[in-house]
Scaffold this active site. Structure first.
Site, PDB file in Angstrom:
ATOM      1  N   CYS A 138       0.825  -1.214   0.000  1.00  0.00           N
ATOM      2  CA  CYS A 138       0.000   0.000   0.000  1.00  0.00           C
ATOM      3  C   CYS A 138       0.857   1.261   0.000  1.00  0.00           C
ATOM      4  CB  CYS A 138      -0.938  -0.021   1.209  1.00  0.00           C
ATOM      5  SG  CYS A 138      -1.961   1.450   1.321  1.00  0.00           S
ATOM      6  N   CYS A 141      -0.503   4.119   2.056  1.00  0.00           N
ATOM      7  CA  CYS A 141      -0.333   3.985   3.514  1.00  0.00           C
ATOM      8  C   CYS A 141       1.115   4.251   3.927  1.00  0.00           C
ATOM      9  CB  CYS A 141      -0.688   2.576   3.986  1.00  0.00           C
ATOM     10  SG  CYS A 141      -2.148   1.879   3.238  1.00  0.00           S
ATOM     11  N   ASP A 142       2.084   3.747   3.150  1.00  0.00           N
ATOM     12  CA  ASP A 142       3.466   3.694   3.628  1.00  0.00           C
ATOM     13  C   ASP A 142       4.439   4.616   2.894  1.00  0.00           C
ATOM     14  OD1 ASP A 142       2.667   1.755   5.443  1.00  0.00           O
ATOM     15  OD2 ASP A 142       2.965   0.141   3.995  1.00  0.00           O
TER      16      ASP A 142
END
Ligand code: NAP
Length: 314
Positions: A138, A141-142
């Site tokens: 992701c 997300c990261d």
């Protein structure tokens, strides 16, 4: 006060565009409707930063904003959105039942499955070892953790190219590693990618190993035409190679196709009368929010029709 009945006209499992659209239509159809949304309703679009192809938004809309709007709309129209996860289903003669993570059981005369699909991994031991320690599925997300560093993205589809473009906001350099000599992503995304100075596209290459100690520090890739290997100095390795449908709890309960997607006809009917499927869980090809929303609409209309048929004893 008498305990609220847990029987519904329609139960919807899944909280992406298909599930919410189904909920909007089902609730507006005057039927008691609940939707299993889990802890974070919204589905895959929660991980998409900018959506510019959902009609009605002249400017790009964040995935989370779009899903929050759908959630509010479904609730306003009367859908009961449960924070439960569906753990097991019983599709033997109706009413159908769904057992939830809270230990409660819900029943319904019709069920709409809209559980979507989740990101795939390559299955390399080193990939698995470093998940959460440099390997990620992701980018949204990261990506933030790789400010000023180099990262690579594996894959050549829309997701991989979108991830690579997103990562250029943080990373010093982004390698897009694709196993063929041509990207699968749509032309518009490819064009953006090729114009971005921070991106190097590495064709005909596969990830052989994620390198590192406590955390990932790089990626060993191999050109499949020449056999040459190359070490990329990338502490961030993002895998974007497609999706697996979320159908584990439906295995053996209705027909799935060879890849595990729910087998459903054009009108979203599955092999069990009264159970319908919409969105990425039954769509191995398009996987677009707007297509999923359309299928959710169809599923709700079919489910409402099914309830009418039960009522009239047809
Ligand atoms: P996808 O289209 O299936 O692409 C997967 C990519 O990963 C392909 O390039 C594939 O290579 C590669 N791949 C698969 N298995 C691999 C492996 N074991 N090793 C190395 N590479 C591997 O998946 P997606 O990009 O997640 O997209 C899924 C669907 O969602 C598509 O229909 C896409 O259009 C849609 N989508 C749309 C948007 C948007 O419109 N903004 C954004 C994201 C996704 P090959 O090309 O060689 O098969």
């Amino acid at each position: 006060m008498a305990e609220k009945s847990e029987h519904y006209g329609i139960i919807i499992i899944g909280a992406g565009p298909a599930g919410f659209t189904a909920a909007i239509y089902a609730a507006r159809g005057g039927v008691r409707t609940c939707l299993f949304g889990g802890i974070a309703p919204g589905g895959q679009l929660l991980q998409t930063t900018e959506i510019e192809n959902f009609p009605g938004f002249p400017e790009p809309v964040a995935g989370s904003d779009l899903m929050t709007a759908m959630l509010k709309q479904a609730k306003r129209l009367g859908t009961e959105v449960l924070t439960d996860d569906a753990l097991a289903v019983d599709f033997s003669p109706p009413p159908f039942s769904v057992s939830a993570s809270s230990g409660r059981k819900y029943t319904a005369d019709a069920v709409i499955i809209a559980t979507g699909a989740r990101a795939k991994w390559l299955g390399l031991p080193s990939e698995q070892k470093y998940i959460g320690k440099g390997v990620s599925g992701c980018a949204t997300c990261d990506g933030f953790f790789y400010r000023g560093k180099e990262v690579c993205v594996i894959g050549g589809g829309d997701s991989a190219v979108e991830d690579a473009l997103f990562l250029t906001k943080f990373a010093a350099k982004v390698y897009l590693v694709h196993r063929r000599g041509q990207l699968r992503a749509n032309f518009r995304l490819q064009d953006k990618l090729k114009k971005n100075d921070k991106v190097e596209i590495v064709y005909d290459s596969v990830l052989d190993e994620v390198l590192g100690e406590a955390k990932a520090s790089g990626a060993k890739i191999r050109n499949i035409e020449t056999g040459e290997t190359r070490l990329l100095p990338t502490p961030g390795v993002f895998i974007a190679v497609g999706h697996t449908p979320a159908t584990e709890i439906f295995r053996g309960k209705l027909n799935l196709d060879d890849s595990g997607y729910i087998a459903a006809d054009d009108s979203t009917r599955t092999s069990v009368c009264g159970v319908f499927a919409a969105g990425d869980v039954m769509d191995r090809y398009y996987k677009q929010a707007v297509v999923a929303a359309g299928a959710g609409c169809k599923a709700a209309l079919e489910a409402l029709q099914h309830l009418e048929e039960i009522k009239s004893g047809e």
